[in-house]
Scaffold this motif. Sequence first.
Motif, short mmCIF file in Angstrom:
data_model
loop_
_atom_site.label_atom_id
_atom_site.label_comp_id
_atom_site.label_asym_id
_atom_site.label_seq_id
_atom_site.Cartn_x
_atom_site.Cartn_y
_atom_site.Cartn_z
N VAL A 167 0.95 -1.13 0.00
CA VAL A 167 0.10 0.14 -0.02
C VAL A 167 0.89 1.09 0.11
O VAL A 167 1.54 1.65 0.92
CB VAL A 167 -1.06 -0.08 1.36
N GLY A 168 1.16 1.95 -1.20
CA GLY A 168 2.01 3.05 -1.30
C GLY A 168 3.38 2.62 -2.15
O GLY A 168 3.35 1.42 -2.56
N LEU A 227 4.20 7.35 2.66
CA LEU A 227 4.11 6.25 3.74
C LEU A 227 3.95 4.98 2.87
O LEU A 227 3.14 5.03 1.91
CB LEU A 227 3.02 6.19 4.82
N ARG A 228 4.74 3.86 3.24
CA ARG A 228 4.38 2.49 2.38
C ARG A 228 4.06 1.57 3.68
O ARG A 228 4.73 1.66 4.78
CB ARG A 228 5.60 2.17 1.70
N VAL A 229 2.84 0.82 3.49
CA VAL A 229 2.59 -0.23 4.18
C VAL A 229 2.71 -1.73 3.72
O VAL A 229 1.84 -1.59 2.74
CB VAL A 229 1.13 0.17 5.01
N THR A 236 3.27 -3.97 8.04
CA THR A 236 4.67 -3.37 8.42
C THR A 236 4.81 -1.96 7.72
O THR A 236 4.91 -1.99 6.43
CB THR A 236 5.89 -4.25 7.99
N PRO A 237 4.85 -0.68 8.47
CA PRO A 237 4.87 0.37 8.20
C PRO A 237 6.48 0.53 7.36
O PRO A 237 7.24 0.18 8.21
CB PRO A 237 4.66 1.50 9.21
N VAL A 238 6.79 1.14 6.32
CA VAL A 238 7.98 1.41 5.75
C VAL A 238 8.08 2.88 5.76
O VAL A 238 7.23 3.56 4.95
CB VAL A 238 8.12 0.82 4.35
N ILE A 239 9.18 3.58 6.74
CA ILE A 239 9.27 4.95 6.66
C ILE A 239 10.22 5.44 6.07
O ILE A 239 11.37 4.72 5.77
CB ILE A 239 9.03 5.26 8.16
N GLY A 240 10.63 6.68 6.07
CA GLY A 240 12.02 7.35 5.60
C GLY A 240 12.03 7.92 4.24
O GLY A 240 12.96 8.58 3.94
#
Length: 367
Positions: free
Chosen positions: A12-13, A23-25, A38-42
């Motif tokens: 998602v993202g 944001l990417r989940v 799992t949220p992927v941030i940065g």
Amino acid sequence: MAIRTEELLLNVGPQHPSTHGVLRVVVKLDGEVITEATPVIGYLHRGTEKLAENLNYTQIIPYTDRMDYVSAMTNNYVLCHTVEKMMGIEVPERAEFLRLIVMELQRIASHQVWWGTYLLDIGSLSPFLYAFRDREIIINLFNELCGARLTYNYMRVGGVKWDAPEGWIDKVKDFVKYMKGRLEVYDRLVTGNEIFLARVKGVGKYDAQTAIDYGLSGANLRCTGVAWDLRKTQPYSLYDRFEFDVATAEEGDCWARYKVRLEEIRQSLRILEQALEQFPPEGEIMGKVPRVVRPPEGEYYAAIESPRGEIGCYIVSKGKAEPYRLKFRRPSFVNLQVLPKLLVGETMTNLVTILGSIDIVLGEVDC
């Protein structure tokens, strides 16, 4: 005979549904049901805290604007407040009133962005148009005060950069009256809508102990019945002079977080009414501050209540014009940690409903 389903891995993202940033989940699905998230941030990381080590304290202020850019005034304040505490600087009363007024206006504007975009994500267009029309009045007031609409760079160590122009306080008084009526419209438009209630009631639920274990703050904590608001529990600025209630709810779901944020707007209007009545007609807007700000050697932490929760600033000083180390406690980053727990067992249709209710700004998450 059981239906055989294959596990599906879905990205998602990276984009921005209800996050004000990128944001990417990564979600694992069993049919429609989420089994892992799992949220992927940065994606918006700019190294603000490291850059600050080579900047003097006044130069750091514009960088705070760009963390939670939906609520830049409170970011300005937490840095200046921390340095003032370190140095024992007294801020003139008029300057402190101006700071408090802009912070409460910013809280209202921030919640209007959340309210409008949250309803837009769920599938309702009208509230978004209403919210942004009303928020525009606040943005215009800020533009008149400091010449900017989003990143204000308004506060300074010891006071504020610009005094309120003539007639500005009267315009804020007019807005407070206007906004009280608008809240009734918001309620009629959304709060009692049965389609909206079906989407948010009982979704993304957790209890007070979970909120405390995860270190949540702001509406994400108060939606579980914990009346923790730093303006009341650890008063700073002039908040101890004013009467207001800490907005809470009991349910701990998306519906409770919605109610808390709307009530916060009402309480901010209450604070503004009192502050505008007591506003000193004249006075200094800058305290006695040395030409070069050099806090004494040591470590200091100060926290305030931003629209998203507790934002804190931790400074290690070696007695120089630049901080040796600087760290922000960013409420969006902390509040995001509970997302994987809330998503497990929910259907994909509720992902955006839950994510939006947490109200994160990715500029602040990634810093």
